[in-house]
Scaffold this motif. Structure first.
Motif, PDB file in Angstrom:
ATOM      1  N   ARG A  19       0.841  -1.187   0.000  1.00 35.63           N
ATOM      2  CA  ARG A  19       0.000   0.000   0.000  1.00 35.63           C
ATOM      3  C   ARG A  19       0.882   1.244   0.000  1.00 35.63           C
ATOM      4  N   LEU A  20       0.688   2.071  -0.996  1.00 38.52           N
ATOM      5  CA  LEU A  20       1.392   3.343  -1.082  1.00 38.52           C
ATOM      6  C   LEU A  20       0.525   4.447  -0.482  1.00 38.52           C
ATOM      7  N   SER A  21       1.188   5.412   0.119  1.00 38.30           N
ATOM      8  CA  SER A  21       0.498   6.566   0.685  1.00 38.30           C
ATOM      9  C   SER A  21       1.055   7.839   0.073  1.00 38.30           C
ATOM     10  N   CYS A  22       0.203   8.838  -0.025  1.00 41.41           N
ATOM     11  CA  CYS A  22       0.611  10.152  -0.508  1.00 41.41           C
ATOM     12  C   CYS A  22       0.005  11.196   0.424  1.00 41.41           C
ATOM     13  N   ALA A  23       0.846  11.811   1.214  1.00 40.68           N
ATOM     14  CA  ALA A  23       0.401  12.857   2.126  1.00 40.68           C
ATOM     15  C   ALA A  23       0.451  14.191   1.404  1.00 40.68           C
ATOM     16  N   ALA A  24      -0.684  14.858   1.328  1.00 40.51           N
ATOM     17  CA  ALA A  24      -0.804  16.110   0.590  1.00 40.51           C
ATOM     18  C   ALA A  24      -0.960  17.287   1.549  1.00 40.51           C
ATOM     19  N   SER A  25      -0.302  18.381   1.244  1.00 39.85           N
ATOM     20  CA  SER A  25      -0.400  19.562   2.088  1.00 39.85           C
ATOM     21  C   SER A  25      -0.205  20.810   1.251  1.00 39.85           C
ATOM     22  N   GLY A  26      -0.566  21.945   1.819  1.00 45.04           N
ATOM     23  CA  GLY A  26      -0.295  23.216   1.167  1.00 45.04           C
ATOM     24  C   GLY A  26      -1.493  23.904   0.564  1.00 45.04           C
ATOM     25  N   ARG A  27      -2.585  23.192   0.450  1.00 45.88           N
ATOM     26  CA  ARG A  27      -3.800  23.816  -0.037  1.00 45.88           C
ATOM     27  C   ARG A  27      -4.976  22.881   0.223  1.00 45.88           C
ATOM     28  N   THR A  28      -6.178  23.378  -0.084  1.00 48.62           N
ATOM     29  CA  THR A  28      -7.368  22.543  -0.019  1.00 48.62           C
ATOM     30  C   THR A  28      -7.513  21.801  -1.338  1.00 48.62           C
ATOM     31  N   PHE A  29      -7.666  20.500  -1.260  1.00 43.56           N
ATOM     32  CA  PHE A  29      -7.668  19.687  -2.466  1.00 43.56           C
ATOM     33  C   PHE A  29      -9.056  19.257  -2.913  1.00 43.56           C
ATOM     34  N   SER A  30     -10.074  19.873  -2.375  1.00 42.17           N
ATOM     35  CA  SER A  30     -11.433  19.414  -2.653  1.00 42.17           C
ATOM     36  C   SER A  30     -11.797  19.496  -4.129  1.00 42.17           C
ATOM     37  N   ARG A  31     -11.161  20.385  -4.878  1.00 39.89           N
ATOM     38  CA  ARG A  31     -11.474  20.508  -6.303  1.00 39.89           C
ATOM     39  C   ARG A  31     -10.402  19.879  -7.184  1.00 39.89           C
ATOM     40  N   TYR A  32      -9.577  19.088  -6.580  1.00 35.11           N
ATOM     41  CA  TYR A  32      -8.490  18.441  -7.305  1.00 35.11           C
ATOM     42  C   TYR A  32      -8.804  16.967  -7.562  1.00 35.11           C
ATOM     43  N   TYR A  33      -8.161  16.462  -8.586  1.00 38.49           N
ATOM     44  CA  TYR A  33      -8.022  15.032  -8.778  1.00 38.49           C
ATOM     45  C   TYR A  33      -6.622  14.661  -8.305  1.00 38.49           C
ATOM     46  N   MET A  34      -6.528  13.542  -7.631  1.00 35.81           N
ATOM     47  CA  MET A  34      -5.244  13.008  -7.210  1.00 35.81           C
ATOM     48  C   MET A  34      -4.965  11.753  -8.014  1.00 35.81           C
ATOM     49  N   GLY A  35      -3.721  11.588  -8.375  1.00 37.27           N
ATOM     50  CA  GLY A  35      -3.409  10.445  -9.225  1.00 37.27           C
ATOM     51  C   GLY A  35      -2.129   9.746  -8.825  1.00 37.27           C
ATOM     52  N   TRP A  36      -2.002   8.531  -9.331  1.00 38.27           N
ATOM     53  CA  TRP A  36      -0.763   7.783  -9.213  1.00 38.27           C
ATOM     54  C   TRP A  36      -0.267   7.471 -10.630  1.00 38.27           C
ATOM     55  N   PHE A  37       1.003   7.714 -10.818  1.00 39.91           N
ATOM     56  CA  PHE A  37       1.674   7.372 -12.055  1.00 39.91           C
ATOM     57  C   PHE A  37       2.856   6.476 -11.702  1.00 39.91           C
ATOM     58  N   ARG A  38       3.408   5.835 -12.703  1.00 36.11           N
ATOM     59  CA  ARG A  38       4.607   5.033 -12.469  1.00 36.11           C
ATOM     60  C   ARG A  38       5.536   5.143 -13.666  1.00 36.11           C
ATOM     61  N   GLN A  39       6.807   4.938 -13.364  1.00 38.26           N
ATOM     62  CA  GLN A  39       7.818   4.999 -14.416  1.00 38.26           C
ATOM     63  C   GLN A  39       8.814   3.880 -14.194  1.00 38.26           C
ATOM     64  N   ALA A  40       8.807   2.931 -15.096  1.00 32.58           N
ATOM     65  CA  ALA A  40       9.767   1.846 -15.047  1.00 32.58           C
ATOM     66  C   ALA A  40      11.064   2.293 -15.714  1.00 32.58           C
ATOM     67  N   THR A  41      12.128   1.625 -15.392  1.00 34.94           N
ATOM     68  CA  THR A  41      13.434   1.972 -15.947  1.00 34.94           C
ATOM     69  C   THR A  41      13.399   1.909 -17.468  1.00 34.94           C
ATOM     70  N   GLY A  42      13.800   2.997 -18.100  1.00 36.04           N
ATOM     71  CA  GLY A  42      13.851   3.051 -19.544  1.00 36.04           C
ATOM     72  C   GLY A  42      12.522   3.282 -20.227  1.00 36.04           C
ATOM     73  N   LYS A  43      11.483   3.517 -19.465  1.00 33.49           N
ATOM     74  CA  LYS A  43      10.159   3.716 -20.050  1.00 33.49           C
ATOM     75  C   LYS A  43       9.609   5.076 -19.667  1.00 33.49           C
ATOM     76  N   GLU A  44       8.567   5.482 -20.375  1.00 31.92           N
ATOM     77  CA  GLU A  44       7.929   6.754 -20.067  1.00 31.92           C
ATOM     78  C   GLU A  44       7.018   6.609 -18.850  1.00 31.92           C
ATOM     79  N   ARG A  45       6.789   7.734 -18.221  1.00 31.37           N
ATOM     80  CA  ARG A  45       5.871   7.746 -17.089  1.00 31.37           C
ATOM     81  C   ARG A  45       4.463   7.467 -17.594  1.00 31.37           C
ATOM     82  N   GLU A  46       3.735   6.623 -16.861  1.00 33.68           N
ATOM     83  CA  GLU A  46       2.396   6.246 -17.308  1.00 33.68           C
ATOM     84  C   GLU A  46       1.383   6.379 -16.186  1.00 33.68           C
TER      85      GLU A  46
END
Length: 123
Positions: A19-46
């Motif tokens: 399980r990965l966690s992402c702690a967000a701070s610095g503003r109110t995120f109610s109007r945001y989308y939060m996402g997870w991306f990944r980047q394998a070695t030698g590949k583009e971020r997806e």
């Protein structure tokens, strides 16, 4: 100042969960989308998954549907990515990201990024 801080990466065996966690701070995120991306070695971020912070609506790339679950805890300002049945092809650096008002699978559209957490899956 917006900060996204990922944690929870590590070395697991194929078939294990993480399980990965992402702690967000610095503003109110109610109007945001939060996402997870990944980047394998030698590949583009997806794109991996996203969630509308307010409604909780979720989106997934096809390769992780049924195995990964994105969720958020409003009280903790934290987004999670539960990863089950991990495969060697899931190995990558996983990044948390935030975008205002809309959902997009294109990485460059996203405004804020964390520094990433490594997920290593041994076969």
């Amino acid at each position: 100042q917006v900060q996204l801080v990922e944690s929870g990466g590590g070395l697991v065996q194929a078939g294990d969960s993480l399980r990965l966690s992402c702690a967000a701070s610095g503003r109110t995120f109610s109007r945001y989308y939060m996402g997870w991306f990944r980047q394998a070695t030698g590949k583009e971020r997806e794109f991996v998954a996203a969630i509308n912070w307010s409604s909780g609506t979720t989106y997934y790339t096809s390769s992780v549907k049924g195995r990964f679950t994105i969720s958020r805890d409003n009280a903790k300002n934290t987004v999670y990515l539960q990863m089950n049945s991990l495969r060697p092809e899931d190995e990558a650096v996983y990044y948390c990201a935030a975008i205002y008002g809309r959902y997009d699978t294109y990485p460059r559209a996203w405004e804020y990024w964390g520094q990433g957490t490594q997920v290593t899956v041994s076969s």
